[in-house]
Design a protein around this motif. Structure first.
Motif, PDB file in Angstrom:
ATOM      1  N   ALA A 179       5.803   2.030  -6.967  1.00  0.00           N
ATOM      2  CA  ALA A 179       6.805   2.947  -6.413  1.00  0.00           C
ATOM      3  C   ALA A 179       8.150   2.577  -7.027  1.00  0.00           C
ATOM      4  O   ALA A 179       8.499   1.409  -7.109  1.00  0.00           O
ATOM      5  CB  ALA A 179       6.860   2.820  -4.896  1.00  0.00           C
ATOM      6  N   LYS A 211       0.865  -1.180   0.000  1.00  0.00           N
ATOM      7  CA  LYS A 211       0.000   0.000   0.000  1.00  0.00           C
ATOM      8  C   LYS A 211       0.900   1.228   0.000  1.00  0.00           C
ATOM      9  O   LYS A 211       1.467   1.600   1.018  1.00  0.00           O
ATOM     10  CB  LYS A 211      -0.920  -0.022   1.210  1.00  0.00           C
ATOM     11  CG  LYS A 211      -1.876  -1.197   1.161  1.00  0.00           C
ATOM     12  CD  LYS A 211      -2.928  -1.116   2.227  1.00  0.00           C
ATOM     13  CE  LYS A 211      -3.750  -2.382   2.112  1.00  0.00           C
ATOM     14  NZ  LYS A 211      -5.129  -2.189   2.333  1.00  0.00           N
ATOM     15  N   TRP A 212       1.023   1.824  -1.180  1.00  0.00           N
ATOM     16  CA  TRP A 212       1.867   2.995  -1.340  1.00  0.00           C
ATOM     17  C   TRP A 212       1.056   4.252  -1.055  1.00  0.00           C
ATOM     18  O   TRP A 212      -0.170   4.255  -1.173  1.00  0.00           O
ATOM     19  CB  TRP A 212       2.441   3.049  -2.753  1.00  0.00           C
ATOM     20  CG  TRP A 212       3.277   1.835  -3.095  1.00  0.00           C
ATOM     21  CD1 TRP A 212       2.945   0.847  -3.965  1.00  0.00           C
ATOM     22  CD2 TRP A 212       4.549   1.494  -2.536  1.00  0.00           C
ATOM     23  NE1 TRP A 212       3.947  -0.100  -4.001  1.00  0.00           N
ATOM     24  CE2 TRP A 212       4.938   0.276  -3.137  1.00  0.00           C
ATOM     25  CE3 TRP A 212       5.394   2.084  -1.611  1.00  0.00           C
ATOM     26  CZ2 TRP A 212       6.141  -0.352  -2.829  1.00  0.00           C
ATOM     27  CZ3 TRP A 212       6.592   1.466  -1.302  1.00  0.00           C
ATOM     28  CH2 TRP A 212       6.951   0.268  -1.909  1.00  0.00           C
ATOM     29  N   PRO A 213       1.701   5.334  -0.694  1.00  0.00           N
ATOM     30  CA  PRO A 213       0.986   6.602  -0.444  1.00  0.00           C
ATOM     31  C   PRO A 213       0.159   7.033  -1.654  1.00  0.00           C
ATOM     32  O   PRO A 213       0.526   6.758  -2.805  1.00  0.00           O
ATOM     33  CB  PRO A 213       2.117   7.602  -0.173  1.00  0.00           C
ATOM     34  CG  PRO A 213       3.257   6.760   0.309  1.00  0.00           C
ATOM     35  CD  PRO A 213       3.138   5.454  -0.442  1.00  0.00           C
ATOM     36  N   HIS A 214      -0.962   7.692  -1.391  1.00  0.00           N
ATOM     37  CA  HIS A 214      -1.854   8.235  -2.426  1.00  0.00           C
ATOM     38  C   HIS A 214      -2.397   7.140  -3.341  1.00  0.00           C
ATOM     39  O   HIS A 214      -2.698   7.395  -4.505  1.00  0.00           O
ATOM     40  CB  HIS A 214      -1.149   9.318  -3.256  1.00  0.00           C
ATOM     41  CG  HIS A 214      -0.451  10.349  -2.432  1.00  0.00           C
ATOM     42  ND1 HIS A 214      -1.127  11.248  -1.633  1.00  0.00           N
ATOM     43  CD2 HIS A 214       0.870  10.599  -2.250  1.00  0.00           C
ATOM     44  CE1 HIS A 214      -0.250  12.022  -1.008  1.00  0.00           C
ATOM     45  NE2 HIS A 214       0.969  11.637  -1.352  1.00  0.00           N
TER      46      HIS A 214
END
Length: 198
Positions: free
Chosen positions: A15, A7-10
């Motif tokens: 990534a 779960k990457w930011p935004h």
């Protein structure tokens, strides 16, 4: 085997860690009193005796004089922030490049003090090497590095020494596509795998 879900930011689906090596000016050279010139020679010349290899020395200068400005422009044009893994001596010898890297908001990661192998160092020598690299980069850029990338080989002590010297991540790993945690003597360190093929 279950593929992990990251779960990457935004809610990003991908990534990418952009890494630019800065080694030029920190390689082995007779001019610095080394026994032999740098053996990594893209010109394909293997010297049988200790003598200056002016052609290869100019090849290393290319990265600072022509390559680095081109890479910095490409990153700026695309709005990309990168990690510059730098041999500290290379930045000492190219202070304008160091200023440009910092001014553009890029991170500097330690790639040793000189572009040499540390695997033959004993623990005290390796600690001094790590410390000297961190202190040099702080003096040159104004910020101490928190990441480390060795030149190819490391020792059984490297990660522990990095933790003891205040580093928070280590890049000498090729085992995965995503960052993961390691724990040394109860202390966590992030491992950022380095993709050799890219």
């Amino acid at each position: 085997m279950v593929t992990p879900i990251y779960k990457w930011p935004h809610a990003a689906r991908l990534a990418i860690s952009i890494v630019v090596n800065v080694e030029e000016g920190a390689e082995a050279t007779i001019a610095d009193g080394d026994r032999a010139p740098e053996p990594v020679d893209e010109l394909g010349i293997t010297l049988k005796r200790a003598m200056r290899n002016y052609g290869n020395e100019s090849n290393y200068q290319y990265g600072i004089k022509a390559g680095a400005p081109r890479v910095l422009r490409a990153l700026e044009t695309r709005g990309i922030r990168a990690t510059f893994t730098a041999a500290a001596l290379a930045l000492e010898r190219a202070p304008e490049l160091a200023r440009q890297i910092v001014a553009a908001g890029h991170e500097v990661c330690a790639h040793g003090y000189r572009w040499v192998h540390q695997f033959h160092m004993d623990e005290a020598e390796e600690r001094a090497f790590i410390r000297r690299a961190a202190e040099s980069i702080r003096a040159t850029t104004g910020t101490r590095p928190y990441g480390w990338l060795s030149r190819y080989l490391l020792t059984a002590h490297t990660r522990r020494l990095l933790l003891e010297e205040g580093f928070t991540y280590h890049m000498d790993d090729y085992s995965d596509d995503a960052p993961f945690w390691d724990c040394i003597d109860g202390k966590p360190i992030v491992i950022l795998p380095y993709a050799l093929d890219n």
